[in-house]
Design a protein around this motif. Structure first.
Motif, mmCIF file in Angstrom:
data_model
loop_
_atom_site.group_PDB
_atom_site.id
_atom_site.type_symbol
_atom_site.label_atom_id
_atom_site.label_comp_id
_atom_site.label_asym_id
_atom_site.label_seq_id
_atom_site.Cartn_x
_atom_site.Cartn_y
_atom_site.Cartn_z
ATOM 1 N N ASP A 158 46.709 35.333 -14.675
ATOM 2 C CA ASP A 158 46.758 36.955 -14.474
ATOM 3 C C ASP A 158 47.195 37.045 -13.049
ATOM 4 O O ASP A 158 47.866 38.194 -12.781
ATOM 5 C CB ASP A 158 45.249 37.656 -14.979
ATOM 6 N N SER A 159 46.329 36.392 -12.097
ATOM 7 C CA SER A 159 46.467 36.446 -10.867
ATOM 8 C C SER A 159 47.997 36.221 -10.391
ATOM 9 O O SER A 159 48.527 36.948 -9.545
ATOM 10 C CB SER A 159 45.457 35.844 -9.814
ATOM 11 N N THR A 160 48.499 35.054 -10.984
ATOM 12 C CA THR A 160 49.889 34.697 -10.650
ATOM 13 C C THR A 160 50.845 35.745 -11.124
ATOM 14 O O THR A 160 51.684 36.110 -10.315
ATOM 15 C CB THR A 160 50.051 33.311 -11.152
ATOM 16 N N LYS A 161 50.657 36.369 -12.212
ATOM 17 C CA LYS A 161 51.224 37.356 -12.920
ATOM 18 C C LYS A 161 51.429 38.371 -11.833
ATOM 19 O O LYS A 161 52.511 39.248 -11.725
ATOM 20 C CB LYS A 161 50.901 37.732 -14.069
ATOM 21 N N GLY A 162 50.263 38.902 -11.122
ATOM 22 C CA GLY A 162 50.092 40.048 -10.474
ATOM 23 C C GLY A 162 50.614 39.924 -9.109
ATOM 24 O O GLY A 162 51.625 40.718 -8.574
ATOM 25 N N ASP A 163 50.692 38.539 -8.525
ATOM 26 C CA ASP A 163 51.464 38.187 -7.310
ATOM 27 C C ASP A 163 53.038 38.301 -7.757
ATOM 28 O O ASP A 163 53.794 38.492 -6.542
ATOM 29 C CB ASP A 163 51.111 36.874 -6.937
ATOM 30 N N VAL A 164 53.317 37.760 -8.936
ATOM 31 C CA VAL A 164 54.655 37.660 -9.084
ATOM 32 C C VAL A 164 55.454 39.046 -9.276
ATOM 33 O O VAL A 164 56.470 39.320 -8.730
ATOM 34 C CB VAL A 164 55.100 37.010 -10.454
ATOM 35 N N LEU A 165 54.621 39.980 -9.724
ATOM 36 C CA LEU A 165 55.189 41.388 -10.084
ATOM 37 C C LEU A 165 55.285 41.967 -8.668
ATOM 38 O O LEU A 165 56.150 42.773 -8.404
ATOM 39 C CB LEU A 165 54.106 42.022 -10.411
ATOM 40 N N THR A 193 47.200 22.202 -27.688
ATOM 41 C CA THR A 193 46.764 23.259 -26.693
ATOM 42 C C THR A 193 46.089 22.654 -25.499
ATOM 43 O O THR A 193 46.323 23.046 -24.312
ATOM 44 C CB THR A 193 46.143 24.270 -27.414
ATOM 45 N N ASN A 194 45.106 21.767 -25.973
ATOM 46 C CA ASN A 194 44.377 21.063 -25.029
ATOM 47 C C ASN A 194 44.913 20.311 -24.037
ATOM 48 O O ASN A 194 44.813 20.204 -22.774
ATOM 49 C CB ASN A 194 43.130 20.469 -25.746
ATOM 50 N N LEU A 195 46.008 19.478 -24.527
ATOM 51 C CA LEU A 195 46.868 18.542 -23.694
ATOM 52 C C LEU A 195 47.463 19.689 -22.523
ATOM 53 O O LEU A 195 47.825 19.203 -21.684
ATOM 54 C CB LEU A 195 47.743 17.712 -24.324
ATOM 55 N N VAL A 196 48.253 20.590 -23.398
ATOM 56 C CA VAL A 196 49.068 21.449 -22.348
ATOM 57 C C VAL A 196 48.170 22.055 -21.286
ATOM 58 O O VAL A 196 48.546 22.349 -20.126
ATOM 59 C CB VAL A 196 49.653 22.672 -23.317
ATOM 60 N N LEU A 197 46.793 22.627 -21.819
ATOM 61 C CA LEU A 197 45.926 23.396 -21.003
ATOM 62 C C LEU A 197 45.272 22.522 -19.809
ATOM 63 O O LEU A 197 44.808 23.069 -18.813
ATOM 64 C CB LEU A 197 44.861 23.974 -21.838
ATOM 65 N N GLU A 198 45.323 21.158 -20.204
ATOM 66 C CA GLU A 198 44.836 20.329 -19.072
ATOM 67 C C GLU A 198 45.666 20.231 -17.820
ATOM 68 O O GLU A 198 44.830 20.072 -16.627
ATOM 69 C CB GLU A 198 44.903 18.851 -19.411
ATOM 70 N N SER A 199 46.912 20.626 -17.892
ATOM 71 C CA SER A 199 47.804 20.590 -16.812
ATOM 72 C C SER A 199 48.094 22.283 -16.272
ATOM 73 O O SER A 199 48.780 22.488 -15.363
ATOM 74 C CB SER A 199 48.992 20.217 -16.678
ATOM 75 N N LYS A 200 47.501 23.070 -16.964
ATOM 76 C CA LYS A 200 47.852 24.606 -16.882
ATOM 77 C C LYS A 200 46.837 25.495 -16.152
ATOM 78 O O LYS A 200 45.338 24.659 -16.086
ATOM 79 C CB LYS A 200 48.249 25.414 -18.054
ATOM 80 N N ALA A 201 47.106 26.578 -15.788
ATOM 81 C CA ALA A 201 46.085 27.381 -14.948
ATOM 82 C C ALA A 201 45.243 28.123 -15.966
ATOM 83 O O ALA A 201 45.652 28.272 -17.081
ATOM 84 C CB ALA A 201 46.728 28.192 -14.204
ATOM 85 N N THR A 202 43.898 28.607 -15.529
ATOM 86 C CA THR A 202 43.236 29.307 -16.357
ATOM 87 C C THR A 202 43.756 30.603 -16.368
ATOM 88 O O THR A 202 44.879 31.062 -15.951
ATOM 89 C CB THR A 202 41.507 29.455 -15.589
ATOM 90 N N GLN A 203 43.408 31.369 -17.448
ATOM 91 C CA GLN A 203 43.996 32.669 -17.950
ATOM 92 C C GLN A 203 43.536 33.640 -16.599
ATOM 93 O O GLN A 203 44.514 34.355 -16.215
ATOM 94 C CB GLN A 203 43.285 33.467 -18.904
ATOM 95 N N ALA A 204 42.546 33.630 -15.856
ATOM 96 C CA ALA A 204 42.407 34.369 -14.838
ATOM 97 C C ALA A 204 43.482 34.121 -13.516
ATOM 98 O O ALA A 204 44.021 34.924 -12.968
ATOM 99 C CB ALA A 204 40.826 34.036 -14.124
ATOM 100 N N ASP A 205 43.526 32.561 -13.432
ATOM 101 C CA ASP A 205 44.705 32.244 -12.343
ATOM 102 C C ASP A 205 46.110 32.635 -13.077
ATOM 103 O O ASP A 205 46.912 33.149 -12.075
ATOM 104 C CB ASP A 205 44.824 30.683 -12.331
#
Length: 416
Positions: free
Chosen positions: A156-163, A142-154
């Motif tokens: 959530d924001s992205t999900k809102g933008d996508v919606l 998970t840490n390896l994956v999260l190193e390249s992934k966005a934070t949960q806040a980002d």
């Protein structure tokens, strides 16, 4: 707890050393009775170890158990090797020492068993260890994956933008579908209009509503047509039969001139110079500038029909005044020996640059400030316009880029 375990560990280590020495010494000696005794003791020891292992299988401290398991595993291996050697040889002294160490080990194991009575079960510990190991691996991934992934806040924001984008795209698709329908309808309308707008050449300027209908006009209304060398406004009712009385109604004649020309000149003093052009001192109107007060001449700006009128008051001698075109008399007025009002008027067909004037042949024109002497004229109909319309009538449907007259259906327009 930790000190007892250390002591036990130390004793086990000593036992291992002793067993190693015993193995070396027993290489050359042993008797069957001692061997049987040793085997019995080893069997008892194995039983005790099995009991201890049984207890340890259900109870252990996470840290103590890990260390003990390692030592017991090592001891078990060494004991297996010893058993193999002791099957044929052993010495009494060494065996006694071994028994003593085993006895001590048994006591320590008993103590450990008692102390471990309140500790966690082995099954639970193994399960926990497995879960912790699995969780650790998962966390590392998970840490390896999260190193390249966005934070949960980002996220959530992205999900809102996508919606929001999805909703916008949905609305856009709906609008696009509606626009597509409108476009198709517009294309159909344009196609219909093109069909209606197709011009069928009749090789001349339209002269009637029937001609207009023949070149594609379908909407009733007021149109301009060419009839009797004049442009006339007519009302065309295309809902009526073309041979019916209500199909075409005359509204009136259109007065069209490329250059307006009309004047009104007056004298302010008497004039009696015979055989000369009558000069005029003032003009009330002179639209187009075709009349020259200095020379008393009107120059036709275009070919066409013109109307002229002249009047004066003669004195007490015979007076004769001619209306001339290019110095040739075309009309005359005459007065006797007493004062008379002399008048002349004429409708003339003139060519461009023809000159019209009043010429005093004899006599005298009286003027005392009342302004008896007046001369006026104007363009009635321009021949050049008619000629141009007829000359270019067969080119009406050409490209608008050409400098040709265009018939709009209501009026004629000329591009310069």
């Amino acid at each position: 707890m930790q000190s007892d375990l250390d002591i036990m560990t130390e004793n086990v280590a000593k036992l291992i050393v002793a067993l190693a020495v015993t193995k070396s010494d027993l290489a050359m000696k042993a008797n069957q009775a001692d061997l049987d005794q040793t085997n019995a003791d080893v069997s008892n020891l194995n039983t005790a170890l099995d009991d201890t292992n049984a207890i340890l299988d259900s109870k252990a401290n996470l840290e103590d158990l890990a260390s003990t398991n390692n030592d017991v595993s090592t001891l078990s291996a060494k004991l297996d090797e010893t058993n193999a050697l002791l099957e044929t040889k052993a010495t009494q002294v060494e065996l006694a020492n071994t028994n003593s160490d085993v006895s001590n080990l048994r006591d320590k194991l008993s103590e450990i068993s008692g102390e471990l009575g309140t500790k966690a079960s082995q099954a639970e510990l193994d399960k926990t260890n497995t879960a912790v190991s699995t969780l650790s691996g998962t966390l590392e991934e998970t840490n390896l994956v999260l190193e390249s992934k966005a934070t949960q806040a980002d996220l959530d924001s992205t999900k809102g933008d996508v919606l929001t984008l999805s909703e916008t795209l949905t609305a856009s698709n709906e609008n696009l579908a509606a626009t597509q329908l409108d476009l198709e309808a517009a294309k159909n309308d344009i196609s219909d209009l093109k069909e209606l707008a197709k011009t069928n050449s009749i090789d001349r300027v339209p002269e009637s509503c029937g001609d207009l209908q023949g070149i594609g006009h379908v909407k009733s209304g007021i149109y301009s047509v060419m009839a009797d060398k004049q442009i006339k406004n007519v009302y065309c009712d295309f809902t009526k039969a073309s041979d019916g009385a209500d199909f075409q109604k005359l509204i009136g004649t259109v007065d069209m001139k490329s250059t307006p020309a009309y004047f009104y000149a007056q004298k302010t003093s008497s004039y009696s110079v015979a055989n000369t052009v009558v000069p005029f001192e003032s003009t009330k109107t002179n639209v187009g500038g075709a009349f020259d007060t200095a020379t008393g001449e009107f120059t036709a700006p275009a070919a066409g029909k013109y109307f002229f009128v002249f009047s004066c008051l003669s004195s007490d001698i015979p007076t004769r005044v001619n209306l001339e075109v290019n110095s040739a008399a075309v009309a005359q007025t005459y007065g006797e020996i007493f004062p008379q009002t002399l008048t002349v008027h004429a409708t003339l067909q003139l060519s461009k640059d023809d000159k019209v004037r009043m010429f005093l042949v004899e006599g005298s024109m009286k003027e005392d400030g009342v302004k008896f002497t007046n001369f006026a004229g104007w363009l009635i109909e321009e021949d050049e316009l008619t000629r141009l319309i007829r000359a270019y009538s067969r080119n009406i449907s050409l490209s608008p880029s050409k400098n040709l007259p265009i018939f709009s259906g209501h009026l004629f327009f000329f591009r310069r």
